[in-house]
Design a protein around this motif. Structure first.
Motif, PDB file in Angstrom:
ATOM      1  N   ASN A 134     -39.803   5.614  23.570  1.00 53.60           N
ATOM      2  CA  ASN A 134     -40.988   6.014  24.320  1.00 53.60           C
ATOM      3  C   ASN A 134     -41.033   7.535  24.467  1.00 53.60           C
ATOM      4  O   ASN A 134     -40.209   8.246  23.881  1.00 53.60           O
ATOM      5  CB  ASN A 134     -40.997   5.337  25.697  1.00 53.60           C
ATOM      6  CG  ASN A 134     -39.720   5.602  26.458  1.00 53.60           C
ATOM      7  OD1 ASN A 134     -39.376   6.741  26.744  1.00 53.60           O
ATOM      8  ND2 ASN A 134     -38.991   4.530  26.791  1.00 53.60           N
ATOM      9  N   ALA A 235     -39.607   8.499  13.945  1.00 53.61           N
ATOM     10  CA  ALA A 235     -40.715   7.952  14.738  1.00 53.61           C
ATOM     11  C   ALA A 235     -41.532   6.968  13.912  1.00 53.61           C
ATOM     12  O   ALA A 235     -41.812   7.200  12.750  1.00 53.61           O
ATOM     13  CB  ALA A 235     -41.608   9.079  15.222  1.00 53.61           C
ATOM     14  N   TRP A 239     -45.095   5.048  19.086  1.00 56.94           N
ATOM     15  CA  TRP A 239     -44.461   6.315  19.469  1.00 56.94           C
ATOM     16  C   TRP A 239     -44.977   7.457  18.606  1.00 56.94           C
ATOM     17  O   TRP A 239     -45.385   8.492  19.098  1.00 56.94           O
ATOM     18  CB  TRP A 239     -42.947   6.164  19.318  1.00 56.94           C
ATOM     19  CG  TRP A 239     -42.136   7.306  19.872  1.00 56.94           C
ATOM     20  CD1 TRP A 239     -41.646   7.418  21.130  1.00 56.94           C
ATOM     21  CD2 TRP A 239     -41.715   8.472  19.183  1.00 56.94           C
ATOM     22  NE1 TRP A 239     -40.939   8.593  21.262  1.00 56.94           N
ATOM     23  CE2 TRP A 239     -40.964   9.257  20.085  1.00 56.94           C
ATOM     24  CE3 TRP A 239     -41.889   8.948  17.881  1.00 56.94           C
ATOM     25  CZ2 TRP A 239     -40.397  10.483  19.735  1.00 56.94           C
ATOM     26  CZ3 TRP A 239     -41.337  10.164  17.527  1.00 56.94           C
ATOM     27  CH2 TRP A 239     -40.589  10.920  18.453  1.00 56.94           C
TER      28      TRP A 239
END
Length: 255
Positions: A134, A235, A239
């Motif tokens: 996150n 990533a 996200w």
């Protein structure tokens, strides 16, 4: 390094960027060695940018080097400068070497071979970028000499970010080895500033993308300037989308 520890003089280029004897000496040494070892591969260096586009556009493969990345940090004598050497093949960084003379650390990678970090004469170890779940408490590397309001705006999109000031391509390498999660660059850079570390971060599982989420490419236009870009750890999914959206919003402030 003998120049670094001496009382050297600083010149200024037309674009108001600094130049030292170390930039010149590093350029001459690297170009000489590359041309001797790989006579069939052209070399483009920050200190030899006069090569015309009509000649460059024909290159399918070439060396792209920054003999001294972080000259401002070199002048400040804080150690945060690097030597960058990349092999560009078909507009993509296929091999990259980033060396820190002050810390005696080398990051290197080759397409499809992984990314590695070697300290001194120790055995090289494979590195992997981070992959947060996150946007909370992410480590963000930013330029020590080029901070901007746009970067501050980007940080506002995140929750409890930790800002780590750092110079030169060390920032991209920090993401590559998982010491940082994101490096947003909302300022001018040139292709030699990113090429070597681009291969390193890609092979570590990370990304170096423009505001549209597309990887940077090299020698595709006359200008050697990069668009604004963002470097991310491993990533994916929501996200990655959220971070690029925040980066795009911050980038609008520079328009």
């Amino acid at each position: 390094m003998p120049i670094y520890t001496s009382d050297f003089e600083v010149e200024w280029k037309e674009d108001e960027s600094p130049l030292t004897a170390a930039d010149k000496a590093s350029h001459e040494y690297i170009v000489e060695k590359l041309e001797k070892r790989f006579p069939h591969i052209p070399v483009l260096s920050e200190e030899s940018v006069s090569i015309p586009w009509e000649e460059r556009r024909k290159w399918k493969e070439y060396w792209l080097i920054d003999p001294l990345d972080g000259t401002k940090e070199f002048i400040k004598k804080n150690g945060e400068f690097t030597v960058n050497i990349a092999l560009i093949r078909q507009n993509v960084s296929a091999l990259g070497v980033v060396y820190s003379p002050e810390y005696d650390v080398c990051w290197f990678a080759a397409e499809g071979k992984g990314a590695f970090r070697q300290e001194g004469v120790d055995r090289a170890v494979r590195i992997k970028s981070s992959c947060p779940d996150n946007l909370d408490a992410l480590a963000i590397v930013g330029s020590r000499s080029h901070q901007s309001e746009a970067v501050s705006a980007f940080l506002e999109f995140l929750t409890n970010p930790e800002l780590l000031p750092m110079g030169s391509s060390l920032k991209i390498c920090a993401v590559a080895e998982g010491k940082a999660d994101i490096y947003p660059r909302l300022g001018l850079t040139s292709e030699w500033d990113t090429a070597a570390a681009h291969c390193v971060v890609t092979e570590s599982g990370g990304y170096l993308l423009d505001e549209h989420g597309v990887p940077l490419i090299y020698n595709s236009k006359e200008s050697l300037l990069n668009p604004h870009f963002i470097v991310l750890g491993g990533a994916n999914g929501r996200w990655r989308e959220e971070v690029i959206h925040a980066f795009r919003k911050a980038n609008e402030l520079t328009a």
